[in-house]
Design a protein around this motif. Structure first.
Motif, PDB file in Angstrom:
ATOM      1  N   SER A 127      35.746  41.262  52.160  1.00 57.17           N
ATOM      2  CA  SER A 127      36.502  41.238  50.910  1.00 57.17           C
ATOM      3  C   SER A 127      35.512  41.448  49.776  1.00 57.17           C
ATOM      4  O   SER A 127      34.472  40.790  49.723  1.00 57.17           O
ATOM      5  CB  SER A 127      37.217  39.887  50.743  1.00 57.17           C
ATOM      6  OG  SER A 127      38.019  39.888  49.577  1.00 57.17           O
ATOM      7  N   ILE A 128      35.810  42.395  48.882  1.00 56.96           N
ATOM      8  CA  ILE A 128      34.890  42.732  47.800  1.00 56.96           C
ATOM      9  C   ILE A 128      35.256  41.948  46.540  1.00 56.96           C
ATOM     10  O   ILE A 128      36.424  41.879  46.149  1.00 56.96           O
ATOM     11  CB  ILE A 128      34.917  44.239  47.494  1.00 56.96           C
ATOM     12  CG1 ILE A 128      34.661  45.056  48.775  1.00 56.96           C
ATOM     13  CG2 ILE A 128      33.898  44.581  46.408  1.00 56.96           C
ATOM     14  CD1 ILE A 128      33.294  44.879  49.379  1.00 56.96           C
ATOM     15  N   GLY A 129      34.237  41.388  45.870  1.00 57.53           N
ATOM     16  CA  GLY A 129      34.469  40.511  44.727  1.00 57.53           C
ATOM     17  C   GLY A 129      34.694  41.214  43.402  1.00 57.53           C
ATOM     18  O   GLY A 129      34.154  40.776  42.374  1.00 57.53           O
ATOM     19  N   PHE A 130      35.472  42.282  43.381  1.00 52.19           N
ATOM     20  CA  PHE A 130      35.942  42.841  42.118  1.00 52.19           C
ATOM     21  C   PHE A 130      37.078  41.947  41.627  1.00 52.19           C
ATOM     22  O   PHE A 130      38.231  42.128  42.017  1.00 52.19           O
ATOM     23  CB  PHE A 130      36.453  44.274  42.314  1.00 52.19           C
ATOM     24  CG  PHE A 130      35.396  45.337  42.256  1.00 52.19           C
ATOM     25  CD1 PHE A 130      34.709  45.588  41.078  1.00 52.19           C
ATOM     26  CD2 PHE A 130      35.101  46.094  43.372  1.00 52.19           C
ATOM     27  CE1 PHE A 130      33.746  46.590  41.011  1.00 52.19           C
ATOM     28  CE2 PHE A 130      34.137  47.097  43.315  1.00 52.19           C
ATOM     29  CZ  PHE A 130      33.454  47.336  42.137  1.00 52.19           C
ATOM     30  N   GLN A 131      36.758  40.968  40.772  1.00 50.89           N
ATOM     31  CA  GLN A 131      37.759  39.951  40.481  1.00 50.89           C
ATOM     32  C   GLN A 131      38.996  40.462  39.761  1.00 50.89           C
ATOM     33  O   GLN A 131      40.092  39.931  39.950  1.00 50.89           O
ATOM     34  CB  GLN A 131      37.147  38.786  39.690  1.00 50.89           C
ATOM     35  CG  GLN A 131      36.686  39.110  38.295  1.00 50.89           C
ATOM     36  CD  GLN A 131      35.195  39.315  38.230  1.00 50.89           C
ATOM     37  OE1 GLN A 131      34.556  39.599  39.228  1.00 50.89           O
ATOM     38  NE2 GLN A 131      34.625  39.167  37.043  1.00 50.89           N
ATOM     39  N   PHE A 132      38.874  41.540  38.953  1.00 50.24           N
ATOM     40  CA  PHE A 132      40.056  41.959  38.211  1.00 50.24           C
ATOM     41  C   PHE A 132      41.100  42.640  39.093  1.00 50.24           C
ATOM     42  O   PHE A 132      42.269  42.719  38.713  1.00 50.24           O
ATOM     43  CB  PHE A 132      39.668  42.832  37.018  1.00 50.24           C
ATOM     44  CG  PHE A 132      39.142  42.020  35.868  1.00 50.24           C
ATOM     45  CD1 PHE A 132      39.979  41.204  35.130  1.00 50.24           C
ATOM     46  CD2 PHE A 132      37.798  42.028  35.565  1.00 50.24           C
ATOM     47  CE1 PHE A 132      39.495  40.425  34.096  1.00 50.24           C
ATOM     48  CE2 PHE A 132      37.293  41.259  34.529  1.00 50.24           C
ATOM     49  CZ  PHE A 132      38.139  40.449  33.796  1.00 50.24           C
ATOM     50  N   ILE A 133      40.717  43.113  40.271  1.00 45.54           N
ATOM     51  CA  ILE A 133      41.714  43.595  41.223  1.00 45.54           C
ATOM     52  C   ILE A 133      42.545  42.415  41.733  1.00 45.54           C
ATOM     53  O   ILE A 133      43.657  42.587  42.231  1.00 45.54           O
ATOM     54  CB  ILE A 133      41.036  44.341  42.393  1.00 45.54           C
ATOM     55  CG1 ILE A 133      40.229  45.520  41.864  1.00 45.54           C
ATOM     56  CG2 ILE A 133      42.056  44.843  43.414  1.00 45.54           C
ATOM     57  CD1 ILE A 133      41.002  46.513  41.033  1.00 45.54           C
ATOM     58  N   HIS A 134      42.017  41.201  41.579  1.00 49.10           N
ATOM     59  CA  HIS A 134      42.720  39.981  41.976  1.00 49.10           C
ATOM     60  C   HIS A 134      43.477  39.347  40.809  1.00 49.10           C
ATOM     61  O   HIS A 134      44.077  38.288  40.970  1.00 49.10           O
ATOM     62  CB  HIS A 134      41.725  38.965  42.533  1.00 49.10           C
ATOM     63  CG  HIS A 134      41.019  39.408  43.777  1.00 49.10           C
ATOM     64  ND1 HIS A 134      39.997  40.333  43.763  1.00 49.10           N
ATOM     65  CD2 HIS A 134      41.187  39.048  45.077  1.00 49.10           C
ATOM     66  CE1 HIS A 134      39.561  40.523  45.004  1.00 49.10           C
ATOM     67  NE2 HIS A 134      40.265  39.761  45.811  1.00 49.10           N
ATOM     68  N   SER A 135      43.438  39.958  39.635  1.00 49.73           N
ATOM     69  CA  SER A 135      43.992  39.324  38.440  1.00 49.73           C
ATOM     70  C   SER A 135      45.495  39.543  38.317  1.00 49.73           C
ATOM     71  O   SER A 135      46.051  40.515  38.835  1.00 49.73           O
ATOM     72  CB  SER A 135      43.298  39.859  37.184  1.00 49.73           C
ATOM     73  OG  SER A 135      43.720  41.181  36.899  1.00 49.73           O
ATOM     74  N   THR A 136      46.137  38.639  37.582  1.00 48.55           N
ATOM     75  CA  THR A 136      47.578  38.738  37.332  1.00 48.55           C
ATOM     76  C   THR A 136      47.924  40.044  36.632  1.00 48.55           C
ATOM     77  O   THR A 136      48.861  40.749  37.019  1.00 48.55           O
ATOM     78  CB  THR A 136      48.040  37.563  36.459  1.00 48.55           C
ATOM     79  OG1 THR A 136      47.794  36.345  37.152  1.00 48.55           O
ATOM     80  CG2 THR A 136      49.524  37.663  36.144  1.00 48.55           C
ATOM     81  N   THR A 137      47.176  40.388  35.595  1.00 51.80           N
ATOM     82  CA  THR A 137      47.563  41.532  34.772  1.00 51.80           C
ATOM     83  C   THR A 137      47.395  42.860  35.499  1.00 51.80           C
ATOM     84  O   THR A 137      48.288  43.712  35.450  1.00 51.80           O
ATOM     85  CB  THR A 137      46.744  41.560  33.472  1.00 51.80           C
ATOM     86  OG1 THR A 137      45.349  41.538  33.791  1.00 51.80           O
ATOM     87  CG2 THR A 137      47.063  40.361  32.604  1.00 51.80           C
ATOM     88  N   ILE A 138      46.275  43.048  36.162  1.00 45.68           N
ATOM     89  CA  ILE A 138      46.061  44.320  36.852  1.00 45.68           C
ATOM     90  C   ILE A 138      47.098  44.518  37.949  1.00 45.68           C
ATOM     91  O   ILE A 138      47.634  45.626  38.136  1.00 45.68           O
ATOM     92  CB  ILE A 138      44.630  44.416  37.418  1.00 45.68           C
ATOM     93  CG1 ILE A 138      43.600  44.438  36.279  1.00 45.68           C
ATOM     94  CG2 ILE A 138      44.473  45.654  38.307  1.00 45.68           C
ATOM     95  CD1 ILE A 138      43.725  45.607  35.335  1.00 45.68           C
TER      96      ILE A 138
END
Length: 409
Positions: A127-138
């Motif tokens: 799992s790659i830690g690109f946090q904004f792919i995990h964000s509510t808005t994106i």
């Protein structure tokens, strides 16, 4: 429900944020820190005492962790140096562990493909830690686009202005390097600090919730103003997906003023404006409808751990961010370097280097803020503005079937 045991390799710099996020998430009952690798246990003696006092196993090497931690560790967190990402992720999977790997996934597409191959061979995940792919808005924006409410996505553009001081580049041996100890790093703004926002755009252009867009071509310009680094610090690029969406990206580490990343998504039915700060999002449709939302207090940094744990527990089928759906991001980075061919040094007489009011040694390129604003509005690269002598034209690079990056040949 079984707790998911996490190990973290390291305790300093970004590894410290891993430890803090896991500590907060332990209260939810699904995640537990069970092991940490600390190579220099003398230098980090207080941290080691604190961790051992909480019953956490301490290992002096990654290799020892891999051999001895099977009973307590399910997922290994790797907030490690960029050039070691692929090698250590592969070793971890081959030893029987799942991996949470910090962004960017790997400096070259062949290293990333080696990770994908190992996932298939071992049945383990990264799992790659690109946090904004995990964000509510994106994720809300992606659903909105996939539902057809924005129409056909014609273009996505983002810009960001973050100063980076000498202390940032002094924090480790590879920061600000293009190559370190014979291995590629590519530690420029598009590949590290601002990598999230390029990845966001490629992801949002993808054809389904779990996929990023496939790229057709790219053109990029890479510049350096800092006098003491070798990587770029000011970059811009234009790319096109295989379905025709245009992507534009403009970032600098030598701005006159700090401005957090801002993104526009233009569709045939309207426009989406996204601000990184608080993830403020505004959707304006051509029919007059306006929709606004923010991050809803969800911390995307922590969601990275929750999603990996949910996958470990079998609660979800698909991870949000993987080597497979960051493949186009890595191709974009490699293609950008192929396009620019070299990092253009901005003449020293045009920059200002000084100690600021906070005691930080800072580099500023006067006028870069307005240049990026103009380029962003016009959807042009800096050289296309025909306003600065130091800007260098670059060529388009075909990214279809792109699978090897080697700048040394």
């Amino acid at each position: 429900m079984k707790e998911v045991g996490f190990a973290v390799v390291g305790v300093r710099n970004f590894a410290d944020s891993y430890l803090n996020n896991i500590a907060e998430l332990e209260e939810e009952g699904e995640i537990k820190l069970t092991a940490v690798v600390v190579k220099d246990q003398i230098k980090n003696a207080k941290k080691v005492r604190d961790l051992r006092g909480r019953g956490i196993a301490i290992y002096n090497s990654y290799e020892t962790l891999l051999k001895e931690a099977k009973a307590s560790v399910d997922i290994i967190g790797l907030p490690i140096s960029i050039p070691t990402h692929s090698r250590l992720a592969i070793k971890g999977m081959q030893a029987g562990y799942n991996i949470l790997l910090e962004k960017p996934p790997a400096p070259t597409i062949q290293e990333l493909d080696a990770m994908i191959k190992t996932e298939k061979e071992t049945g383990k995940f990264v799992s790659i830690g690109f946090q904004f792919i995990h964000s509510t808005t994106i994720r809300k924006i992606k659903h909105f686009i996939l539902d057809g409410k924005l129409g056909e996505v014609k273009e996505i553009a983002a810009k960001g202005f973050w100063p980076r001081f000498k202390s940032y580049y002094d924090r480790n041996d590879w920061a600000g390097k293009s190559v370190y100890q014979g291995q590629l790093v590519l530690d420029g703004p598009i590949h590290n600090a601002f990598a999230h926002y390029l990845n966001n755009m490629i992801f949002l252009a993808g054809s389904d919730l779990n996929s990023s867009a496939q790229l057709k071509q790219i053109r990029a310009e890479l510049y350096r103003a800092h006098s003491y680094i070798e990587a770029d610090d000011t970059s811009c690029l234009a790319a096109e997906t295989t379905t025709g969406t245009k992507i534009y990206f403009y970032v600098t580490h030598v701005p006159e003023k700090t401005r957090h990343p801002y993104m526009e998504i233009i569709g045939t039915k309207g426009k989406i404006k996204w601000h990184m700060e608080n993830e403020v999002t505004k959707i304006e449709l051509n029919n007059g409808q306006i929709n606004e939302f923010d991050c809803e207090d969800l911390n995307p940094h922590q969601e990275v751990f929750r999603v990996a744990a949910a996958k470990q527990l079998g609660l979800i089928e698909n991870l949000y961010c993987t080597p497979e759906n960051t493949r186009s991001f890595t191709i974009a980075i490699n293609g950008a370097y192929d396009s620019a061919k070299k990092i253009k040094v901005i003449p020293h007489q045009l920059i200002k280097e000084f100690t600021n009011d906070q005691g930080e040694y800072q580099t500023v390129l006067p006028g870069i803020d307005s240049l990026i604003d103009k380029a962003f509005e016009a959807r042009k690269l800096l050289s296309d503005l025909n306003e600065v002598d130091w800007a260098a034209q670059s060529e388009w690079i075909n990214l279809e079937n792109y699978n090897i990056f080697n700048p040394f040949i």
